[in-house]
Design a protein around this motif. Structure first.
Motif, PDB file in Angstrom:
ATOM      1  N   ARG A  45       0.813  -1.199   0.000  1.00 36.08           N
ATOM      2  CA  ARG A  45       0.000   0.000   0.000  1.00 36.08           C
ATOM      3  C   ARG A  45       0.854   1.259   0.000  1.00 36.08           C
ATOM      4  O   ARG A  45       0.676   2.153  -0.802  1.00 36.08           O
ATOM      5  CB  ARG A  45      -0.878  -0.027   1.243  1.00 36.08           C
ATOM      6  CG  ARG A  45      -1.894   1.055   1.325  1.00 36.08           C
ATOM      7  CD  ARG A  45      -2.445   1.095   2.725  1.00 36.08           C
ATOM      8  NE  ARG A  45      -2.622  -0.247   3.245  1.00 36.08           N
ATOM      9  CZ  ARG A  45      -2.185  -0.623   4.432  1.00 36.08           C
ATOM     10  NH1 ARG A  45      -1.559   0.218   5.204  1.00 36.08           N
ATOM     11  NH2 ARG A  45      -2.376  -1.849   4.856  1.00 36.08           N
ATOM     12  N   ARG A  46       1.818   1.269   0.913  1.00 37.39           N
ATOM     13  CA  ARG A  46       2.550   2.517   1.087  1.00 37.39           C
ATOM     14  C   ARG A  46       3.522   2.778  -0.043  1.00 37.39           C
ATOM     15  O   ARG A  46       3.903   3.903  -0.285  1.00 37.39           O
ATOM     16  CB  ARG A  46       3.255   2.525   2.431  1.00 37.39           C
ATOM     17  CG  ARG A  46       2.270   2.770   3.546  1.00 37.39           C
ATOM     18  CD  ARG A  46       2.951   3.178   4.786  1.00 37.39           C
ATOM     19  NE  ARG A  46       3.506   2.044   5.494  1.00 37.39           N
ATOM     20  CZ  ARG A  46       2.789   1.220   6.236  1.00 37.39           C
ATOM     21  NH1 ARG A  46       1.503   1.389   6.349  1.00 37.39           N
ATOM     22  NH2 ARG A  46       3.353   0.234   6.859  1.00 37.39           N
ATOM     23  N   GLY A  58       2.592   2.625  -2.853  1.00 42.14           N
ATOM     24  CA  GLY A  58       1.729   3.362  -3.768  1.00 42.14           C
ATOM     25  C   GLY A  58       2.011   4.849  -3.714  1.00 42.14           C
ATOM     26  O   GLY A  58       1.849   5.563  -4.699  1.00 42.14           O
ATOM     27  N   VAL A  59       2.433   5.320  -2.530  1.00 44.64           N
ATOM     28  CA  VAL A  59       2.796   6.727  -2.413  1.00 44.64           C
ATOM     29  C   VAL A  59       3.968   7.024  -3.326  1.00 44.64           C
ATOM     30  O   VAL A  59       4.043   8.063  -3.979  1.00 44.64           O
ATOM     31  CB  VAL A  59       3.147   7.054  -0.950  1.00 44.64           C
ATOM     32  CG1 VAL A  59       3.569   8.494  -0.817  1.00 44.64           C
ATOM     33  CG2 VAL A  59       1.953   6.786  -0.066  1.00 44.64           C
ATOM     34  N   ARG A  78       3.781   7.853  -7.311  1.00 49.27           N
ATOM     35  CA  ARG A  78       3.700   9.183  -7.893  1.00 49.27           C
ATOM     36  C   ARG A  78       5.039   9.618  -8.478  1.00 49.27           C
ATOM     37  O   ARG A  78       5.103  10.440  -9.375  1.00 49.27           O
ATOM     38  CB  ARG A  78       3.297  10.214  -6.843  1.00 49.27           C
ATOM     39  CG  ARG A  78       1.915  10.078  -6.327  1.00 49.27           C
ATOM     40  CD  ARG A  78       1.718  11.040  -5.196  1.00 49.27           C
ATOM     41  NE  ARG A  78       2.607  10.749  -4.083  1.00 49.27           N
ATOM     42  CZ  ARG A  78       3.617  11.494  -3.736  1.00 49.27           C
ATOM     43  NH1 ARG A  78       3.897  12.576  -4.400  1.00 49.27           N
ATOM     44  NH2 ARG A  78       4.371  11.163  -2.719  1.00 49.27           N
ATOM     45  N   ASP A 108       3.460  16.531  -4.116  1.00 51.03           N
ATOM     46  CA  ASP A 108       2.719  15.693  -3.173  1.00 51.03           C
ATOM     47  C   ASP A 108       1.365  16.343  -2.917  1.00 51.03           C
ATOM     48  O   ASP A 108       1.273  17.330  -2.191  1.00 51.03           O
ATOM     49  CB  ASP A 108       3.501  15.561  -1.865  1.00 51.03           C
ATOM     50  CG  ASP A 108       2.879  14.522  -0.938  1.00 51.03           C
ATOM     51  OD1 ASP A 108       1.719  14.137  -1.189  1.00 51.03           O
ATOM     52  OD2 ASP A 108       3.548  14.091   0.009  1.00 51.03           O
ATOM     53  N   PRO A 109       0.289  15.823  -3.521  1.00 53.75           N
ATOM     54  CA  PRO A 109      -1.003  16.498  -3.370  1.00 53.75           C
ATOM     55  C   PRO A 109      -1.481  16.535  -1.924  1.00 53.75           C
ATOM     56  O   PRO A 109      -2.187  17.459  -1.535  1.00 53.75           O
ATOM     57  CB  PRO A 109      -1.949  15.670  -4.247  1.00 53.75           C
ATOM     58  CG  PRO A 109      -1.259  14.388  -4.498  1.00 53.75           C
ATOM     59  CD  PRO A 109       0.198  14.645  -4.394  1.00 53.75           C
ATOM     60  N   ALA A 110      -1.093  15.564  -1.133  1.00 58.85           N
ATOM     61  CA  ALA A 110      -1.576  15.518   0.253  1.00 58.85           C
ATOM     62  C   ALA A 110      -0.545  16.086   1.220  1.00 58.85           C
ATOM     63  O   ALA A 110      -0.535  15.725   2.387  1.00 58.85           O
ATOM     64  CB  ALA A 110      -1.932  14.086   0.631  1.00 58.85           C
ATOM     65  N   TRP A 111       0.298  17.014   0.745  1.00 60.81           N
ATOM     66  CA  TRP A 111       1.390  17.482   1.616  1.00 60.81           C
ATOM     67  C   TRP A 111       0.882  18.071   2.912  1.00 60.81           C
ATOM     68  O   TRP A 111       1.491  17.913   3.961  1.00 60.81           O
ATOM     69  CB  TRP A 111       2.274  18.494   0.891  1.00 60.81           C
ATOM     70  CG  TRP A 111       1.611  19.817   0.630  1.00 60.81           C
ATOM     71  CD1 TRP A 111       0.938  20.166  -0.491  1.00 60.81           C
ATOM     72  CD2 TRP A 111       1.545  20.942   1.506  1.00 60.81           C
ATOM     73  NE1 TRP A 111       0.450  21.435  -0.361  1.00 60.81           N
ATOM     74  CE2 TRP A 111       0.809  21.945   0.854  1.00 60.81           C
ATOM     75  CE3 TRP A 111       2.045  21.202   2.788  1.00 60.81           C
ATOM     76  CZ2 TRP A 111       0.547  23.178   1.422  1.00 60.81           C
ATOM     77  CZ3 TRP A 111       1.773  22.443   3.362  1.00 60.81           C
ATOM     78  CH2 TRP A 111       1.043  23.416   2.678  1.00 60.81           C
ATOM     79  N   VAL A 168       0.127  15.244   5.170  1.00 65.41           N
ATOM     80  CA  VAL A 168       1.375  14.591   5.586  1.00 65.41           C
ATOM     81  C   VAL A 168       2.058  15.446   6.642  1.00 65.41           C
ATOM     82  O   VAL A 168       2.576  14.942   7.637  1.00 65.41           O
ATOM     83  CB  VAL A 168       2.289  14.363   4.373  1.00 65.41           C
ATOM     84  CG1 VAL A 168       3.642  13.848   4.813  1.00 65.41           C
ATOM     85  CG2 VAL A 168       1.645  13.386   3.401  1.00 65.41           C
ATOM     86  N   ARG A 219      11.580   8.101   2.691  1.00 63.84           N
ATOM     87  CA  ARG A 219      11.304   8.334   1.275  1.00 63.84           C
ATOM     88  C   ARG A 219      12.591   8.464   0.483  1.00 63.84           C
ATOM     89  O   ARG A 219      12.675   7.998  -0.654  1.00 63.84           O
ATOM     90  CB  ARG A 219      10.452   9.600   1.134  1.00 63.84           C
ATOM     91  CG  ARG A 219       9.042   9.412   1.677  1.00 63.84           C
ATOM     92  CD  ARG A 219       8.164  10.592   1.371  1.00 63.84           C
ATOM     93  NE  ARG A 219       6.771  10.311   1.723  1.00 63.84           N
ATOM     94  CZ  ARG A 219       5.767  11.107   1.454  1.00 63.84           C
ATOM     95  NH1 ARG A 219       5.973  12.242   0.833  1.00 63.84           N
ATOM     96  NH2 ARG A 219       4.536  10.783   1.789  1.00 63.84           N
TER      97      ARG A 219
END
Lengths: 292, 263
Positions: free
Chosen positions: B78-79, B81-82, B85, B135-138, B141, B155
């Motif tokens: 899952r992770r 998947g980040v 991008r 990062d759209p969800a910065w 995060v 990362r």
């Protein structure tokens, strides 16, 4: 099987206010968006109202620890927020829905909420159950395994609320949560807010005065980065006169307070209305008022 | 454990706790949770209609579980998947390195492009994993408890694990010793993170890449010779730079709390 309740969950809070700001200054870029704001919020649902550019989003971001305060003092969940403080303890108890809710389009709703739960350092074993519960609470259970990019605007907003409440936060900050929700969903959302607000401090910013009247017990009105007025919804409604603009008592009260503020007649100190909370308020000040 | 409840109490509890005060009910329930014998006695004390109802509920729930969707399967990847991008940035880095290999093999007279490009290879992907723009969800995060140095290192490590094999293939194809490409690559990565504490990782990485291109790559291409810092003998220099950058990073990182793209 029943969920086991840990000692940490049942321990009473040792702070008077979930949010306690004194002369808080925060900037959006170079612009001072929050200007010497004093604010104390306890358990319950608080609505943050204000005209465009009042500093609502910057205040939300500061409380969410995204923006560093550039002056004044801020305590969240009893912990100070200063330059080099360790914010992990605050952040574990924080739920935040930003105004611009960014997401990973290829993730399913479940994966996204799981990832956020992981970022919030939830225990590994608790994550799947908590994620399912959060998704159920916002009514997205039927779409939990759909990719985020296939969701409509209202569903995305609900997914955003799910990620905010997944860790059962002590402080929940929702920036414009009702944008894109249809009337029925808004009613459901208000129910959810009231339910969460029974044991958690919820601050929800909105343009819609009717949302505040329906879902919030307490109203915080800011303008130009300053606190204009704080009191409960009934007091806000009582402020409005027949001559004020607005379709409901709350809207008229909102218009009257803003007009008084712009006319310079209402000062922050006088405008603080919460008589019922007055003594409690002072108690909180004394408790947290020692110099850090 | 509390003493076993009497049969009379159990039967009154089974009938809906009529006339039993709350404290007794609590004590009884606490006892029932950990005493199988009393649970069995309670099951016997329940009246037949309730038993029939419970049986029916059990059957229906069983049918519902059998007919409903299966449990969601946990996904281990899952992770990562980040990181998906950043695939295009990683691909760009890989293509650059492989193009450098092709150039070096075709034009033997030129200074080694692989060595010139190696320090810059991980910089763009590193900038991409820690930037507000990619990062759209910065914002989310940044408010997570995990935000900060360790998430950044995690990362970055993922980027290095993807970029280093490509560099290894390039080094093997062109016959350069690992110390000549790996050390500058690591030093520049650590440098971008250390400098990032002051100006933001994405800006630091881009600045370092541009600085290296302007100060070293272009002059050596113009002068047709490799600079001394990329000789095999320069490894103590790169090790020193790496050590200093890591030390700065860890020292500044203790109080670090920011999310992507923020100093």
């Amino acid at each position: 099987m029943m969920r086991a309740v840990s000692a940490a969950e049942t321990a009473p809070p040792v702070y008077a206010w979930a949010v306690h700001a004194e002369a808080l200054v925060a900037r959006a870029g170079r612009h001072v968006a929050v200007d010497r704001l004093d604010l104390a919020l306890g358990t319950g649902v608080h609505g943050l109202l204000g005209p465009n550019g009042a500093g609502k989003t910057t205040l939300m971001r500061t409380l969410a620890t995204v923006v560093r305060p550039s002056g004044g003092r801020l305590h969240l969940l009893g912990e100070p927020v200063t330059g080099r403080a360790d914010l992990r303890r605050i952040r574990r108890g924080l739920g935040y829905l930003p105004q611009h809710f960014g997401f990973y389009p290829r993730f399913t709703v479940r994966e996204f909420v799981e990832y956020m739960a992981w970022l919030k350092e939830m225990p590994k074993g608790a994550i799947p159950g908590a994620v399912q519960r959060a998704i159920d609470r916002v009514g997205l259970a039927g779409r939990a395994d759909r990719r985020m990019k296939t969701l409509s605007g209202g569903m995305l907003r609900r997914a955003g609320i799910a990620q905010a409440i997944v860790n059962d936060p002590d402080l929940l900050l929702l920036d414009e949560p009702t944008v894109g929700l249809d009337p029925e969903q808004r009613v459901g959302f208000r129910e959810l807010l009231r339910e969460i607000g029974t044991d958690c401090c919820v601050l929800t910013s909105t343009h819609l005065v009717e949302d505040v009247a329906a879902a919030c017990a307490d109203v915080v009105l800011i303008s130009d980065g300053r606190l204009v007025w704080q009191g409960d919804t009934q007091q806000l409604a009582d402020r409005g006169g027949a001559g004020d603009a607005g379709d409901s008592a709350t809207e008229r009260g909102y218009a009257a307070l803003l007009r008084a503020h712009r006319g310079g007649t209402g000062t922050t100190a006088q405008a603080r209305d919460g008589q019922a909370r007055g003594g409690q308020d002072r108690g909180g000040r004394d408790r947290d008022g020692s110099p850090a | 454990m509390t003493p076993h409840p009497t049969g009379a109490l159990l039967s009154r509890y089974a009938r809906g706790a009529d006339g039993v005060d709350e404290a007794t009910v609590w004590a009884l329930e606490a006892h029932l949770e950990c005493c199988a014998a009393c649970r069995a006695a309670l099951a016997g004390a329940v009246d037949p209609a309730t038993v029939a109802l419970l049986d029916e509920v059990a059957v229906r729930i069983g049918a519902g579980v059998a007919a409903g969707p299966g449990p969601a399967r946990p996904r281990r990847l899952r992770r990562t998947g980040v990181a998906a991008r950043t695939v295009r940035w990683l691909a760009a880095a890989a293509v650059t390195v492989l193009a450098a290999v092709a150039c070096e093999k075709s034009f033997a007279s030129m200074p080694s492009l692989v060595l010139l490009v190696a320090p810059m290879a991980p910089l763009l992907p590193v900038a991409a994993v820690w930037s507000r723009h990619t990062d759209p969800a910065w914002e989310l995060v940044a408010t997570g408890a995990r935000a900060g140095l360790w998430l950044l290192l995690r990362r970055t490590l993922a980027v290095l694990l993807a970029v280093t094999p490509v560099l290894a293939v390039a080094g093997w194809q062109t016959g350069h010793a690992p110390a000549r490409w790996l050390l500058p690559c690591l030093a520049f990565t650590a440098g971008s993170l250390a400098l990032g504490a002051a100006i933001g990782v994405d800006r630091a990485a881009v600045a370092l890449a541009l600085g290296w291109s302007a100060a070293v790559v272009l002059p050596s291409l113009a002068g047709q010779r490799l600079p001394g810092v990329l000789d095999s003998a320069a490894w103590p220099l790169w090790t020193g730079v790496l050590a200093v950058c890591v030390a700065v990073l860890l020292a500044r990182g203790a109080g670090r709390r920011a999310g992507p793209g923020r100093p």
